[in-house]
Design a protein around this motif. Structure first.
Motif, PDB file in Angstrom:
ATOM      1  N   GLY A  18      16.204   5.597  -2.837  1.00  0.00           N
ATOM      2  CA  GLY A  18      14.641   4.921  -3.131  1.00  0.00           C
ATOM      3  C   GLY A  18      14.318   3.763  -2.300  1.00  0.00           C
ATOM      4  O   GLY A  18      13.270   3.635  -1.897  1.00  0.00           O
ATOM      5  N   ILE A  19      15.425   2.986  -2.025  1.00  0.00           N
ATOM      6  CA  ILE A  19      15.155   1.720  -1.144  1.00  0.00           C
ATOM      7  C   ILE A  19      14.656   2.144   0.172  1.00  0.00           C
ATOM      8  O   ILE A  19      13.834   1.630   0.905  1.00  0.00           O
ATOM      9  CB  ILE A  19      16.357   0.703  -1.113  1.00  0.00           C
ATOM     10  CG1 ILE A  19      16.517  -0.044  -2.476  1.00  0.00           C
ATOM     11  CG2 ILE A  19      16.330  -0.216  -0.155  1.00  0.00           C
ATOM     12  CD1 ILE A  19      17.747  -0.549  -2.572  1.00  0.00           C
ATOM     13  N   ALA A  20      15.343   3.154   0.804  1.00  0.00           N
ATOM     14  CA  ALA A  20      15.199   3.677   2.031  1.00  0.00           C
ATOM     15  C   ALA A  20      13.754   4.320   2.073  1.00  0.00           C
ATOM     16  O   ALA A  20      13.065   4.153   2.921  1.00  0.00           O
ATOM     17  CB  ALA A  20      16.285   4.820   2.546  1.00  0.00           C
ATOM     18  N   ALA A  21      13.412   4.946   1.189  1.00  0.00           N
ATOM     19  CA  ALA A  21      12.233   5.654   1.027  1.00  0.00           C
ATOM     20  C   ALA A  21      11.120   4.598   1.072  1.00  0.00           C
ATOM     21  O   ALA A  21      10.038   4.851   1.525  1.00  0.00           O
ATOM     22  CB  ALA A  21      11.930   6.793  -0.263  1.00  0.00           C
ATOM     23  N   LEU A  22      11.130   3.504   0.089  1.00  0.00           N
ATOM     24  CA  LEU A  22      10.250   2.233  -0.154  1.00  0.00           C
ATOM     25  C   LEU A  22      10.269   1.569   1.291  1.00  0.00           C
ATOM     26  O   LEU A  22       9.004   1.282   2.004  1.00  0.00           O
ATOM     27  CB  LEU A  22      10.853   1.268  -0.824  1.00  0.00           C
ATOM     28  CG  LEU A  22       9.746   0.567  -1.695  1.00  0.00           C
ATOM     29  CD1 LEU A  22       8.746   1.276  -2.237  1.00  0.00           C
ATOM     30  CD2 LEU A  22      10.538  -0.443  -2.682  1.00  0.00           C
ATOM     31  N   ALA A  23      11.323   1.697   2.354  1.00  0.00           N
ATOM     32  CA  ALA A  23      11.197   1.045   3.715  1.00  0.00           C
ATOM     33  C   ALA A  23      10.496   1.952   4.601  1.00  0.00           C
ATOM     34  O   ALA A  23       9.898   1.434   5.560  1.00  0.00           O
ATOM     35  CB  ALA A  23      12.583   0.659   3.997  1.00  0.00           C
ATOM     36  N   PHE A  24      10.488   3.309   4.383  1.00  0.00           N
ATOM     37  CA  PHE A  24      10.080   4.181   5.247  1.00  0.00           C
ATOM     38  C   PHE A  24       9.266   5.312   4.533  1.00  0.00           C
ATOM     39  O   PHE A  24       9.418   6.479   4.665  1.00  0.00           O
ATOM     40  CB  PHE A  24      11.073   4.937   6.141  1.00  0.00           C
ATOM     41  CG  PHE A  24      11.888   3.972   6.843  1.00  0.00           C
ATOM     42  CD1 PHE A  24      11.684   3.281   8.124  1.00  0.00           C
ATOM     43  CD2 PHE A  24      13.175   3.629   6.444  1.00  0.00           C
ATOM     44  CE1 PHE A  24      12.502   2.451   8.642  1.00  0.00           C
ATOM     45  CE2 PHE A  24      14.169   2.905   7.033  1.00  0.00           C
ATOM     46  CZ  PHE A  24      13.759   2.062   8.264  1.00  0.00           C
ATOM     47  N   PRO A  25       7.966   4.763   3.970  1.00  0.00           N
ATOM     48  CA  PRO A  25       7.077   5.890   3.199  1.00  0.00           C
ATOM     49  C   PRO A  25       6.705   6.880   4.033  1.00  0.00           C
ATOM     50  O   PRO A  25       6.271   7.973   3.460  1.00  0.00           O
ATOM     51  CB  PRO A  25       6.128   4.777   2.622  1.00  0.00           C
ATOM     52  CG  PRO A  25       6.182   3.696   3.148  1.00  0.00           C
ATOM     53  CD  PRO A  25       7.625   3.301   3.821  1.00  0.00           C
ATOM     54  N   LEU A  26       6.273   6.717   5.183  1.00  0.00           N
ATOM     55  CA  LEU A  26       5.794   7.615   5.953  1.00  0.00           C
ATOM     56  C   LEU A  26       6.453   8.965   6.259  1.00  0.00           C
ATOM     57  O   LEU A  26       6.117  10.021   5.885  1.00  0.00           O
ATOM     58  CB  LEU A  26       5.098   7.313   7.163  1.00  0.00           C
ATOM     59  CG  LEU A  26       4.189   8.414   8.196  1.00  0.00           C
ATOM     60  CD1 LEU A  26       3.160   8.775   7.555  1.00  0.00           C
ATOM     61  CD2 LEU A  26       3.718   7.588   9.478  1.00  0.00           C
ATOM     62  N   PRO A  27       7.625   8.775   6.786  1.00  0.00           N
ATOM     63  CA  PRO A  27       8.365   9.975   6.739  1.00  0.00           C
ATOM     64  C   PRO A  27       8.733  10.686   5.465  1.00  0.00           C
ATOM     65  O   PRO A  27       8.835  12.077   5.481  1.00  0.00           O
ATOM     66  CB  PRO A  27       9.915   9.581   7.509  1.00  0.00           C
ATOM     67  CG  PRO A  27       9.362   7.979   8.054  1.00  0.00           C
ATOM     68  CD  PRO A  27       8.371   7.622   7.225  1.00  0.00           C
ATOM     69  N   VAL A  28       8.908   9.937   4.543  1.00  0.00           N
ATOM     70  CA  VAL A  28       9.116  10.464   3.144  1.00  0.00           C
ATOM     71  C   VAL A  28       7.940  11.118   2.507  1.00  0.00           C
ATOM     72  O   VAL A  28       7.670  12.468   2.108  1.00  0.00           O
ATOM     73  CB  VAL A  28       9.772   9.524   2.126  1.00  0.00           C
ATOM     74  CG1 VAL A  28       9.612   9.972   0.593  1.00  0.00           C
ATOM     75  CG2 VAL A  28      10.794   8.819   2.386  1.00  0.00           C
ATOM     76  N   SER A  29       6.614  10.770   2.968  1.00  0.00           N
ATOM     77  CA  SER A  29       5.530  11.459   2.791  1.00  0.00           C
ATOM     78  C   SER A  29       5.123  12.604   3.336  1.00  0.00           C
ATOM     79  O   SER A  29       4.977  13.801   3.054  1.00  0.00           O
ATOM     80  CB  SER A  29       4.173  10.409   2.940  1.00  0.00           C
ATOM     81  OG  SER A  29       4.227   9.417   2.108  1.00  0.00           O
ATOM     82  N   LEU A  30       5.790  12.691   4.759  1.00  0.00           N
ATOM     83  CA  LEU A  30       5.501  13.938   5.499  1.00  0.00           C
ATOM     84  C   LEU A  30       6.855  14.961   5.039  1.00  0.00           C
ATOM     85  O   LEU A  30       6.233  16.080   5.009  1.00  0.00           O
ATOM     86  CB  LEU A  30       6.002  13.623   7.050  1.00  0.00           C
ATOM     87  CG  LEU A  30       4.872  13.106   7.835  1.00  0.00           C
ATOM     88  CD1 LEU A  30       5.196  12.534   9.183  1.00  0.00           C
ATOM     89  CD2 LEU A  30       3.773  14.280   7.908  1.00  0.00           C
ATOM     90  N   ALA A  31       7.699  14.487   4.386  1.00  0.00           N
ATOM     91  CA  ALA A  31       8.734  15.308   3.833  1.00  0.00           C
ATOM     92  C   ALA A  31       8.450  16.114   2.877  1.00  0.00           C
ATOM     93  O   ALA A  31       8.656  17.142   2.519  1.00  0.00           O
ATOM     94  CB  ALA A  31      10.124  14.533   3.670  1.00  0.00           C
ATOM     95  N   VAL A  32       7.707  15.266   1.872  1.00  0.00           N
ATOM     96  CA  VAL A  32       7.171  15.821   0.558  1.00  0.00           C
ATOM     97  C   VAL A  32       6.120  16.943   0.883  1.00  0.00           C
ATOM     98  O   VAL A  32       5.990  18.019   0.374  1.00  0.00           O
ATOM     99  CB  VAL A  32       6.450  14.732  -0.327  1.00  0.00           C
ATOM    100  CG1 VAL A  32       5.704  15.328  -1.426  1.00  0.00           C
ATOM    101  CG2 VAL A  32       7.699  13.936  -0.868  1.00  0.00           C
ATOM    102  N   THR A  33       5.422  16.647   1.893  1.00  0.00           N
ATOM    103  CA  THR A  33       4.240  17.490   2.305  1.00  0.00           C
ATOM    104  C   THR A  33       4.776  18.870   2.890  1.00  0.00           C
ATOM    105  O   THR A  33       4.347  19.909   2.491  1.00  0.00           O
ATOM    106  CB  THR A  33       3.493  17.019   3.311  1.00  0.00           C
ATOM    107  OG1 THR A  33       2.767  15.756   2.827  1.00  0.00           O
ATOM    108  CG2 THR A  33       2.117  17.894   3.651  1.00  0.00           C
ATOM    109  N   VAL A  34       5.930  18.545   3.432  1.00  0.00           N
ATOM    110  CA  VAL A  34       6.415  19.888   4.278  1.00  0.00           C
ATOM    111  C   VAL A  34       7.210  20.807   3.253  1.00  0.00           C
ATOM    112  O   VAL A  34       6.979  21.868   2.883  1.00  0.00           O
ATOM    113  CB  VAL A  34       7.413  19.381   5.487  1.00  0.00           C
ATOM    114  CG1 VAL A  34       8.523  20.572   5.528  1.00  0.00           C
ATOM    115  CG2 VAL A  34       6.726  19.040   6.561  1.00  0.00           C
ATOM    116  N   LEU A  35       7.897  20.123   2.363  1.00  0.00           N
ATOM    117  CA  LEU A  35       8.456  20.721   1.059  1.00  0.00           C
ATOM    118  C   LEU A  35       7.382  21.314   0.248  1.00  0.00           C
ATOM    119  O   LEU A  35       7.680  22.563  -0.210  1.00  0.00           O
ATOM    120  CB  LEU A  35       9.317  19.527   0.202  1.00  0.00           C
ATOM    121  CG  LEU A  35       9.908  20.353  -1.083  1.00  0.00           C
ATOM    122  CD1 LEU A  35      10.747  21.318  -0.694  1.00  0.00           C
ATOM    123  CD2 LEU A  35      10.809  19.065  -1.946  1.00  0.00           C
TER     124      LEU A  35
END
Length: 174
Positions: A18-35
């Protein structure tokens, strides 16, 4: 490893994620979109297979149509992940707005003057306001919103698992 230790370790991993996702929300947003795109593709493919292989299926035409729409949406999201991110954010903003307005309506119609009225009204105002904020900030909001929501969920889940592990350990459970 004991059950409580497993809860604590999984909670710490979720917190770190969660802390990593908060620090890097764009890659996580892309990962959610791909999933989400992959889920749409799989759902559409299986739905089409079911619609064409089961002749006794009721409403085969409707099932085939919606499965095809799901398949096309998934392929489109995978081919255009940034546009898919904007689309998912738009749907999320609309969901927040509609659910907030519905809760406001329920609070006015059902629980006038009670504590439930104020809780439901406040919840509805926050959701509707968040939905409006998201919708009025498109496409910029889409770059971080999905990742931030995943980050918040991981942090809350991680903290809950760690607390549960320590509480169970304190009560004498292994």
């Amino acid at each position: 490893m004991k059950g409580t230790s497993s809860l604590i370790v999984s909670g710490i991993l979720a917190l770190l994620g969660g802390i990593a996702a908060l620090a890097f929300p764009l890659p996580v947003s892309l990962a959610v979109t791909v999933l989400a795109g992959c889920v749409f593709v799989a759902s559409g493919a299986f739905g089409l297979w079911a619609a064409f292989s089961d002749r006794g299926m009721p409403s085969r035409g409707a099932a085939a149509f919606f499965s095809l729409v799901s398949l096309v949406a998934g392929v489109w999201m995978l081919a255009n992940p940034l546009a898919g991110m904007v689309s998912l954010t738009l749907m999320l903003g609309a969901l927040f707005l509609v659910s907030g307005v519905v809760r406001l309506g329920l609070s006015l119609a059902t629980w006038r003057g009670t504590v439930m009225f104020w809780l439901m009204a406040l919840s509805g105002l926050i959701s509707a306001g968040l939905g409006l904020f998201i919708l009025l900030r498109l496409p910029e909001a889409s770059l971080v919103l999905l990742g931030t929501l995943v980050a918040v969920e991981l942090i809350v889940m991680g903290a809950t698992l760690v607390a549960m592990g320590f509480a169970l350990r304190k009560s004498g459970n292994p």
